[in-house]
Motif scaffolding. Structure first.
Motif, PDB file in Angstrom:
ATOM      1  N   THR A  73     -35.854   4.779 -15.137  1.00  0.00           N
ATOM      2  CA  THR A  73     -34.421   4.830 -15.451  1.00  0.00           C
ATOM      3  C   THR A  73     -33.987   6.250 -15.805  1.00  0.00           C
ATOM      4  O   THR A  73     -32.798   6.553 -15.821  1.00  0.00           O
ATOM      5  N   GLY A  74     -34.947   7.103 -16.090  1.00  0.00           N
ATOM      6  CA  GLY A  74     -34.636   8.477 -16.434  1.00  0.00           C
ATOM      7  C   GLY A  74     -33.910   9.205 -15.312  1.00  0.00           C
ATOM      8  O   GLY A  74     -33.125  10.122 -15.566  1.00  0.00           O
ATOM      9  N   MET A  75     -34.141   8.775 -14.069  1.00  0.00           N
ATOM     10  CA  MET A  75     -33.477   9.414 -12.942  1.00  0.00           C
ATOM     11  C   MET A  75     -31.982   9.078 -12.942  1.00  0.00           C
ATOM     12  O   MET A  75     -31.163   9.879 -12.487  1.00  0.00           O
ATOM     13  N   HIS A 129     -28.606  11.929 -13.652  1.00  0.00           N
ATOM     14  CA  HIS A 129     -27.409  12.098 -12.822  1.00  0.00           C
ATOM     15  C   HIS A 129     -26.124  11.606 -13.486  1.00  0.00           C
ATOM     16  O   HIS A 129     -25.032  12.007 -13.069  1.00  0.00           O
ATOM     17  N   PHE A 130     -26.241  10.753 -14.512  1.00  0.00           N
ATOM     18  CA  PHE A 130     -25.053  10.197 -15.155  1.00  0.00           C
ATOM     19  C   PHE A 130     -25.204  10.251 -16.672  1.00  0.00           C
ATOM     20  O   PHE A 130     -26.278   9.995 -17.211  1.00  0.00           O
ATOM     21  N   ASP A 131     -24.094  10.546 -17.353  1.00  0.00           N
ATOM     22  CA  ASP A 131     -24.098  10.648 -18.813  1.00  0.00           C
ATOM     23  C   ASP A 131     -23.907   9.261 -19.432  1.00  0.00           C
ATOM     24  O   ASP A 131     -22.890   8.981 -20.065  1.00  0.00           O
ATOM     25  N   ASP A 156     -20.389   6.410 -17.768  1.00  0.00           N
ATOM     26  CA  ASP A 156     -20.178   7.386 -16.700  1.00  0.00           C
ATOM     27  C   ASP A 156     -20.508   6.775 -15.345  1.00  0.00           C
ATOM     28  O   ASP A 156     -19.764   6.946 -14.367  1.00  0.00           O
ATOM     29  N   LEU A 157     -21.601   6.037 -15.279  1.00  0.00           N
ATOM     30  CA  LEU A 157     -21.995   5.387 -14.030  1.00  0.00           C
ATOM     31  C   LEU A 157     -20.981   4.325 -13.621  1.00  0.00           C
ATOM     32  O   LEU A 157     -20.596   4.253 -12.450  1.00  0.00           O
ATOM     33  N   ILE A 158     -20.522   3.529 -14.566  1.00  0.00           N
ATOM     34  CA  ILE A 158     -19.569   2.468 -14.263  1.00  0.00           C
ATOM     35  C   ILE A 158     -18.240   3.056 -13.786  1.00  0.00           C
ATOM     36  O   ILE A 158     -17.605   2.533 -12.865  1.00  0.00           O
ATOM     37  N   ALA A 159     -17.815   4.155 -14.396  1.00  0.00           N
ATOM     38  CA  ALA A 159     -16.589   4.818 -13.949  1.00  0.00           C
ATOM     39  C   ALA A 159     -16.731   5.285 -12.505  1.00  0.00           C
ATOM     40  O   ALA A 159     -15.778   5.216 -11.713  1.00  0.00           O
ATOM     41  N   GLU A 160     -17.926   5.727 -12.139  1.00  0.00           N
ATOM     42  CA  GLU A 160     -18.164   6.171 -10.763  1.00  0.00           C
ATOM     43  C   GLU A 160     -18.177   4.983  -9.803  1.00  0.00           C
ATOM     44  O   GLU A 160     -17.738   5.101  -8.653  1.00  0.00           O
ATOM     45  N   VAL A 161     -18.669   3.841 -10.267  1.00  0.00           N
ATOM     46  CA  VAL A 161     -18.624   2.611  -9.460  1.00  0.00           C
ATOM     47  C   VAL A 161     -17.168   2.271  -9.132  1.00  0.00           C
ATOM     48  O   VAL A 161     -16.814   1.964  -7.989  1.00  0.00           O
TER      49      VAL A 161
END
Length: 200
Positions: A45-47, A51-53, A57-62
């Motif tokens: 999961t470190g990867m 790439h995401f804070d 941050d990841l959900i906003a990109e989704v």
């Protein structure tokens, strides 16, 4: 340097795609970094954290990814017609067609928005800037259609909200009724606008 940038961009896209599929199939609550990493074929999961804070941050990109894809799908079709009546019809038809063709993406979008995933971090249940922007676009189209005589007399803001809610509700209806006819649904929604009320 360019190769690294390309690789990082590709990895981010891979993670976002895995997040969309995970949320779309399992729901937001079960979409852990572990599940997303597994689907993306990542060793840890470190990867994702690289790439995401964080998850927000990841959900906003989704959300951005699905909205960008859907808008491009619709824009291509809307730009091919002229006049408010034709534009409204294609807006409705293309929006509903995208929902019918991309159920995983729509589930991921709605789940993310319900948990504050709107770009900018608005925890507003999905009524963020993108939603109000969609209402504004519809309202402008409806007002122009009234000016040209294509539409009758009604409150264009209320009608814009009605159309948007009818479109958004189609996703839930299609889950409950998998065989629902998207073309017939779209045609009926267009007719509602055209008949409400009769022209003077």
């Amino acid at each position: 340097m360019q190769a690294k940038t390309f690789t990082e961009t590709a990895r981010r896209a891979q993670i976002v795609r895995a997040a969309i599929e995970t949320i779309g199939e399992l729901g937001y609550a079960k979409a852990s970094f572990g599940q997303i990493a597994k689907r993306a074929g990542l060793s840890s999961t470190g990867m994702i954290s690289y790439h995401f804070d964080g998850k927000a941050d990841l959900i906003a990109e989704v959300v951005r990814d699905v909205l960008t894809t859907s808008l491009a799908y619709m824009r291509e079709r809307i730009d091919a017609v002229d006049g408010p009546a034709a534009e409204l019809r294609v807006y409705i038809e293309s929006n509903l067609a995208f929902i019918a063709e991309h159920p995983i993406e729509l589930t991921a979008l709605l789940e993310s928005l319900r948990h504050g995933g709107a770009p900018g971090g608005e925890a507003d249940g999905g009524t963020g800037e993108w939603y109000h922007g969609a209402i504004d676009v519809l309202e402008v189209c409806l007002r122009e259609g009234q000016r040209t005589g294509d539409f009758g007399r009604f409150d264009p803001r209320v009608m814009a909200i009605t159309i948007r809610q009818a479109i958004d509700g189609f996703h839930t209806e299609s889950i409950r009724r998998p065989g629902i006819d998207v073309a017939a649904y779209a045609a009926e929604l267009v007719r509602i606008v055209e008949r409400a009320p009769a022209h003077d």
